[in-house]
Scaffold this active site. Structure first.
Site, PDB file in Angstrom:
ATOM      1  CB  THR A   1       7.921   2.027   0.967  1.00 52.55           C
ATOM      2  OG1 THR A   1       8.425   1.068   0.034  1.00 52.55           O
ATOM      3  CG2 THR A   1       9.082   2.869   1.484  1.00 52.55           C
TER       4      THR A   1
ATOM      5  CG  LEU B   1      -1.880  -1.221   1.257  1.00 45.60           C
ATOM      6  CD1 LEU B   1      -2.313  -1.548   2.673  1.00 45.60           C
ATOM      7  CD2 LEU B   1      -3.078  -0.956   0.372  1.00 45.60           C
ATOM      8  N   PRO B   2       0.276   2.408  -0.368  1.00 49.46           N
ATOM      9  CG  PRO B   2      -0.973   3.775  -1.781  1.00 49.46           C
ATOM     10  CD  PRO B   2      -1.096   2.592  -0.876  1.00 49.46           C
TER      11      PRO B   2
ATOM     12  CE  LYS C   1      11.274   0.815  -1.245  1.00 57.31           C
ATOM     13  NZ  LYS C   1      11.110   0.150  -2.506  1.00 57.31           N
TER      14      LYS C   1
ATOM     15  CE  LYS D   1       5.826   6.456   0.864  1.00 57.37           C
ATOM     16  NZ  LYS D   1       5.338   5.075   0.683  1.00 57.37           N
TER      17      LYS D   1
END
Length: 275
Positions: free
Chosen positions: A62, A29-30, A147, A222
Protein backbone atom coordinates in the site's frame (compact mmCIF):
# COMPACT_ATOMS: atom_id res chain seq x y z
CA UNK A 1 13.79 -17.01 5.76
CA UNK A 2 14.82 -19.89 8.03
CA UNK A 3 11.17 -20.71 8.69
CA UNK A 4 10.51 -21.11 4.97
CA UNK A 5 13.81 -22.87 4.35
CA UNK A 6 12.89 -25.42 7.03
CA UNK A 7 9.62 -26.00 5.15
CA UNK A 8 11.55 -26.81 1.98
CA UNK A 9 10.96 -23.49 0.22
CA UNK A 10 14.01 -22.18 -1.67
CA UNK A 11 15.35 -18.87 -0.33
CA UNK A 12 17.76 -16.27 -1.70
CA UNK A 13 19.92 -13.65 -0.01
CA UNK A 14 18.87 -10.58 -2.03
CA UNK A 15 15.97 -9.35 -4.18
CA UNK A 16 18.29 -9.47 -7.21
CA UNK A 17 18.94 -13.17 -6.62
CA UNK A 18 15.19 -13.75 -6.33
CA UNK A 19 14.67 -11.99 -9.67
CA UNK A 20 17.39 -14.08 -11.34
CA UNK A 21 15.54 -17.26 -10.29
CA UNK A 22 11.93 -16.21 -10.96
CA UNK A 23 9.48 -15.67 -13.82
CA UNK A 24 7.08 -13.79 -11.55
CA UNK A 25 7.99 -11.74 -8.47
CA UNK A 26 5.45 -10.54 -5.90
CA UNK A 27 6.40 -7.91 -3.31
CA UNK A 28 4.41 -6.68 -0.32
CA UNK A 29 6.19 -4.09 1.83
CA UNK A 30 5.31 -1.46 4.45
CA UNK A 31 5.97 1.79 2.58
CA UNK A 32 7.11 3.49 -0.63
CA UNK A 33 10.72 3.74 0.57
CA UNK A 34 10.90 -0.04 1.09
CA UNK A 35 9.46 -0.72 -2.36
CA UNK A 36 11.91 1.68 -4.02
CA UNK A 37 14.80 0.01 -2.18
CA UNK A 38 13.72 -3.51 -3.17
CA UNK A 39 13.32 -2.53 -6.83
CA UNK A 40 16.06 0.07 -7.34
CA UNK A 41 18.39 -0.23 -4.36
CA UNK A 42 21.68 -2.12 -4.11
CA UNK A 43 20.98 -5.77 -5.03
CA UNK A 44 17.43 -4.74 -5.99
CA UNK A 45 15.16 -6.52 -8.44
CA UNK A 46 16.21 -4.23 -11.32
CA UNK A 47 19.93 -4.15 -10.61
CA UNK A 48 20.74 -6.47 -13.49
CA UNK A 49 20.92 -3.46 -15.78
CA UNK A 50 18.45 -3.18 -18.61
CA UNK A 51 17.89 -6.92 -18.83
CA UNK A 52 15.75 -8.87 -16.33
CA UNK A 53 14.42 -12.41 -16.09
CA UNK A 54 10.93 -11.94 -14.54
CA UNK A 55 8.26 -11.22 -17.12
CA UNK A 56 5.82 -10.05 -14.45
CA UNK A 57 6.45 -8.05 -11.28
CA UNK A 58 3.52 -7.56 -8.93
CA UNK A 59 3.66 -5.11 -6.02
CA UNK A 60 0.95 -5.60 -3.40
CA UNK A 61 2.23 -2.90 -1.05
CA UNK A 62 0.00 0.00 0.00
CA UNK A 63 1.94 2.99 -1.33
CA UNK A 64 1.26 6.25 -3.16
CA UNK A 65 0.09 5.94 -6.77
CA UNK A 66 2.92 8.06 -8.18
CA UNK A 67 5.61 5.74 -6.80
CA UNK A 68 3.77 2.79 -8.37
CA UNK A 69 3.66 4.62 -11.70
CA UNK A 70 7.36 5.52 -11.55
CA UNK A 71 8.41 1.94 -10.83
CA UNK A 72 6.07 0.62 -13.52
CA UNK A 73 7.73 2.93 -16.05
CA UNK A 74 11.20 1.75 -14.96
CA UNK A 75 10.14 -1.89 -15.35
CA UNK A 76 8.69 -1.24 -18.81
CA UNK A 77 12.01 0.26 -19.94
CA UNK A 78 13.76 -3.05 -19.28
CA UNK A 79 13.93 -5.97 -21.68
CA UNK A 80 13.48 -9.67 -20.96
CA UNK A 81 16.55 -11.88 -20.89
CA UNK A 82 14.45 -14.55 -22.54
CA UNK A 83 11.37 -13.58 -24.52
CA UNK A 84 8.36 -15.59 -23.38
CA UNK A 85 5.28 -16.04 -25.56
CA UNK A 86 4.41 -12.59 -26.94
CA UNK A 87 6.14 -10.74 -24.07
CA UNK A 88 9.13 -8.64 -25.14
CA UNK A 89 9.31 -6.41 -22.07
CA UNK A 90 8.64 -7.10 -18.39
CA UNK A 91 5.44 -5.68 -16.98
CA UNK A 92 4.54 -4.45 -13.49
CA UNK A 93 1.13 -4.54 -11.83
CA UNK A 94 0.27 -2.64 -8.64
CA UNK A 95 -2.07 -4.97 -6.76
CA UNK A 96 -2.70 -3.99 -3.13
CA UNK A 97 -5.11 -6.11 -1.11
CA UNK A 98 -8.04 -5.69 1.23
CA UNK A 99 -9.17 -8.05 3.97
CA UNK A 100 -6.26 -7.96 6.41
CA UNK A 101 -4.57 -10.83 8.19
CA UNK A 102 -7.79 -12.84 8.62
CA UNK A 103 -8.53 -12.83 4.88
CA UNK A 104 -4.90 -13.57 4.03
CA UNK A 105 -4.97 -16.65 6.27
CA UNK A 106 -8.31 -17.75 4.81
CA UNK A 107 -7.31 -17.05 1.19
CA UNK A 108 -10.19 -14.60 0.74
CA UNK A 109 -8.33 -11.38 -0.05
CA UNK A 110 -9.54 -8.83 -2.59
CA UNK A 111 -6.91 -7.62 -5.08
CA UNK A 112 -7.22 -4.12 -6.63
CA UNK A 113 -5.05 -4.14 -9.72
CA UNK A 114 -3.56 -1.37 -11.86
CA UNK A 115 -1.48 -1.74 -15.02
CA UNK A 116 -1.74 -3.44 -18.39
CA UNK A 117 -5.06 -5.26 -18.83
CA UNK A 118 -3.32 -8.07 -20.72
CA UNK A 119 -0.90 -8.54 -17.82
CA UNK A 120 -3.85 -8.45 -15.41
CA UNK A 121 -5.59 -11.26 -17.29
CA UNK A 122 -2.37 -13.30 -17.30
CA UNK A 123 -1.92 -12.78 -13.55
CA UNK A 124 -5.55 -13.39 -12.58
CA UNK A 125 -5.04 -17.10 -11.70
CA UNK A 126 -2.25 -16.07 -9.33
CA UNK A 127 -4.51 -13.55 -7.60
CA UNK A 128 -7.34 -16.07 -7.30
CA UNK A 129 -4.97 -18.59 -5.72
CA UNK A 130 -4.50 -16.11 -2.85
CA UNK A 131 -7.88 -14.38 -2.75
CA UNK A 132 -11.51 -14.63 -3.78
CA UNK A 133 -11.93 -11.29 -5.58
CA UNK A 134 -9.79 -9.48 -8.13
CA UNK A 135 -10.82 -6.15 -9.63
CA UNK A 136 -9.12 -4.41 -12.55
CA UNK A 137 -8.85 -0.69 -11.78
CA UNK A 138 -7.24 0.67 -14.95
CA UNK A 139 -3.73 1.92 -15.70
CA UNK A 140 -0.57 1.85 -13.60
CA UNK A 141 -1.05 3.29 -10.10
CA UNK A 142 -4.83 2.87 -10.11
CA UNK A 143 -4.67 -0.17 -7.84
CA UNK A 144 -2.71 1.90 -5.32
CA UNK A 145 -5.23 4.74 -5.68
CA UNK A 146 -8.14 2.35 -5.05
CA UNK A 147 -6.45 0.97 -1.94
CA UNK A 148 -5.88 4.45 -0.48
CA UNK A 149 -9.55 5.33 -1.04
CA UNK A 150 -10.64 2.02 0.51
CA UNK A 151 -8.53 2.54 3.62
CA UNK A 152 -9.62 6.11 4.23
CA UNK A 153 -13.23 4.85 4.04
CA UNK A 154 -12.35 2.05 6.48
CA UNK A 155 -10.77 4.51 8.93
CA UNK A 156 -13.69 6.95 8.87
CA UNK A 157 -16.15 4.05 9.17
CA UNK A 158 -14.33 2.60 12.20
CA UNK A 159 -14.29 6.01 13.87
CA UNK A 160 -18.01 6.49 13.23
CA UNK A 161 -18.91 3.06 14.63
CA UNK A 162 -16.62 3.52 17.65
CA UNK A 163 -18.02 6.97 18.35
CA UNK A 164 -21.61 5.72 18.12
CA UNK A 165 -20.98 2.68 20.34
CA UNK A 166 -19.21 4.79 22.96
CA UNK A 167 -22.05 7.33 22.97
CA UNK A 168 -24.56 4.49 23.20
CA UNK A 169 -22.80 3.04 26.24
CA UNK A 170 -22.83 6.48 27.90
CA UNK A 171 -26.56 6.76 27.19
CA UNK A 172 -27.25 3.37 28.73
CA UNK A 173 -27.44 1.10 25.64
CA UNK A 174 -25.18 -1.97 25.69
CA UNK A 175 -22.73 -2.31 22.80
CA UNK A 176 -24.18 -5.69 21.81
CA UNK A 177 -27.71 -4.27 21.63
CA UNK A 178 -26.64 -1.22 19.64
CA UNK A 179 -24.59 -3.47 17.34
CA UNK A 180 -27.73 -5.53 16.59
CA UNK A 181 -29.54 -2.31 15.74
CA UNK A 182 -26.72 -1.02 13.51
CA UNK A 183 -26.47 -4.35 11.71
CA UNK A 184 -30.18 -4.48 10.92
CA UNK A 185 -30.40 -0.80 9.96
CA UNK A 186 -28.99 1.68 7.48
CA UNK A 187 -25.78 2.15 9.50
CA UNK A 188 -24.63 -1.42 8.90
CA UNK A 189 -21.01 -1.65 7.68
CA UNK A 190 -17.91 -3.84 7.86
CA UNK A 191 -16.74 -2.13 11.06
CA UNK A 192 -19.98 -3.05 12.81
CA UNK A 193 -20.81 -6.49 11.43
CA UNK A 194 -17.42 -8.08 10.65
CA UNK A 195 -14.76 -6.23 12.68
CA UNK A 196 -16.61 -4.90 15.72
CA UNK A 197 -14.30 -2.79 17.92
CA UNK A 198 -15.93 -3.56 21.29
CA UNK A 199 -14.24 -6.31 23.36
CA UNK A 200 -16.81 -8.99 24.21
CA UNK A 201 -19.20 -8.37 21.31
CA UNK A 202 -17.64 -10.53 18.57
CA UNK A 203 -15.30 -13.51 18.58
CA UNK A 204 -12.31 -13.88 16.29
CA UNK A 205 -11.60 -10.17 15.80
CA UNK A 206 -8.72 -8.13 17.29
CA UNK A 207 -11.05 -6.59 19.91
CA UNK A 208 -11.51 -10.11 21.33
CA UNK A 209 -7.75 -10.46 21.96
CA UNK A 210 -6.77 -7.10 23.41
CA UNK A 211 -6.47 -5.64 19.91
CA UNK A 212 -3.58 -7.94 19.02
CA UNK A 213 -2.89 -8.87 15.40
CA UNK A 214 -4.98 -7.36 12.64
CA UNK A 215 -4.07 -4.03 11.02
CA UNK A 216 -1.75 -1.88 13.14
CA UNK A 217 -2.80 1.68 13.96
CA UNK A 218 0.57 2.95 12.70
CA UNK A 219 -0.20 1.45 9.27
CA UNK A 220 -3.60 3.13 9.23
CA UNK A 221 -1.94 6.43 10.12
CA UNK A 222 0.53 5.88 7.25
CA UNK A 223 -2.28 5.15 4.79
CA UNK A 224 -4.20 8.24 5.85
CA UNK A 225 -1.04 10.29 5.26
CA UNK A 226 -0.86 8.80 1.76
CA UNK A 227 -4.51 9.71 1.15
CA UNK A 228 -3.97 13.29 2.32
CA UNK A 229 -0.84 13.68 0.19
CA UNK A 230 -2.66 12.31 -2.86
CA UNK A 231 -5.63 14.59 -2.21
CA UNK A 232 -3.30 17.60 -2.00
CA UNK A 233 -1.67 16.66 -5.32
CA UNK A 234 -5.01 16.73 -7.13
CA UNK A 235 -6.56 19.63 -5.18
CA UNK A 236 -9.33 17.70 -3.42
CA UNK A 237 -10.43 18.80 0.07
CA UNK A 238 -10.81 15.77 2.40
CA UNK A 239 -11.78 17.05 5.88
CA UNK A 240 -12.84 13.64 7.27
CA UNK A 241 -9.55 12.09 6.15
CA UNK A 242 -7.69 14.92 7.86
CA UNK A 243 -9.62 14.43 11.10
CA UNK A 244 -9.10 10.67 10.99
CA UNK A 245 -5.37 11.16 10.43
CA UNK A 246 -5.17 13.44 13.49
CA UNK A 247 -6.93 10.82 15.63
CA UNK A 248 -4.73 7.94 14.52
CA UNK A 249 -1.58 10.07 14.91
CA UNK A 250 -2.59 10.76 18.55
CA UNK A 251 -3.36 7.08 19.08
CA UNK A 252 0.16 6.20 17.93
CA UNK A 253 1.75 8.97 20.00
CA UNK A 254 0.03 7.52 23.07
CA UNK A 255 1.73 4.16 22.61
CA UNK A 256 -0.96 2.19 20.74
CA UNK A 257 0.76 2.18 17.36
CA UNK A 258 1.16 -1.62 17.21
CA UNK A 259 -2.40 -2.40 18.29
CA UNK A 260 -5.12 -3.01 15.72
CA UNK A 261 -6.74 0.17 14.40
CA UNK A 262 -10.08 -0.81 16.02
CA UNK A 263 -8.48 -0.03 19.41
CA UNK A 264 -9.54 3.58 18.74
CA UNK A 265 -12.83 2.58 20.44
CA UNK A 266 -11.08 2.00 23.76
CA UNK A 267 -7.91 4.07 23.62
CA UNK A 268 -9.24 7.24 22.00
CA UNK A 269 -12.96 7.28 22.79
CA UNK A 270 -12.68 5.53 26.16
CA UNK A 271 -15.29 2.88 25.32
CA UNK A 272 -15.86 0.00 27.74
CA UNK A 273 -15.69 -3.77 27.32
CA UNK A 274 -19.00 -5.61 26.95
CA UNK A 275 -19.57 -7.56 30.17
Amino acid sequence: MKMFSDMGVPTKETPFEVAEASDVVITMLPSSSHVLDVYNGPNGLLQGGNSVRPQLLIDSSTIDPQTSRNISAAVSNCILKEKKDSWENPVMLDAPVSGGVLAAEAGTLTFMVGGSEDAYQAAKPLFLSMGKNTIYCGGAGNGAAAKICNNLTMAVSMLGVSEALTLGQSLGISASTLTKILNSSSARCWSSDSYNPVPGVMEGVPASRNYGGGFASKLMAKDLNLALASAKEVGVDCPLTSQAQDIYAKLCENGHDSKDFSCVFQHYYGGKDEV
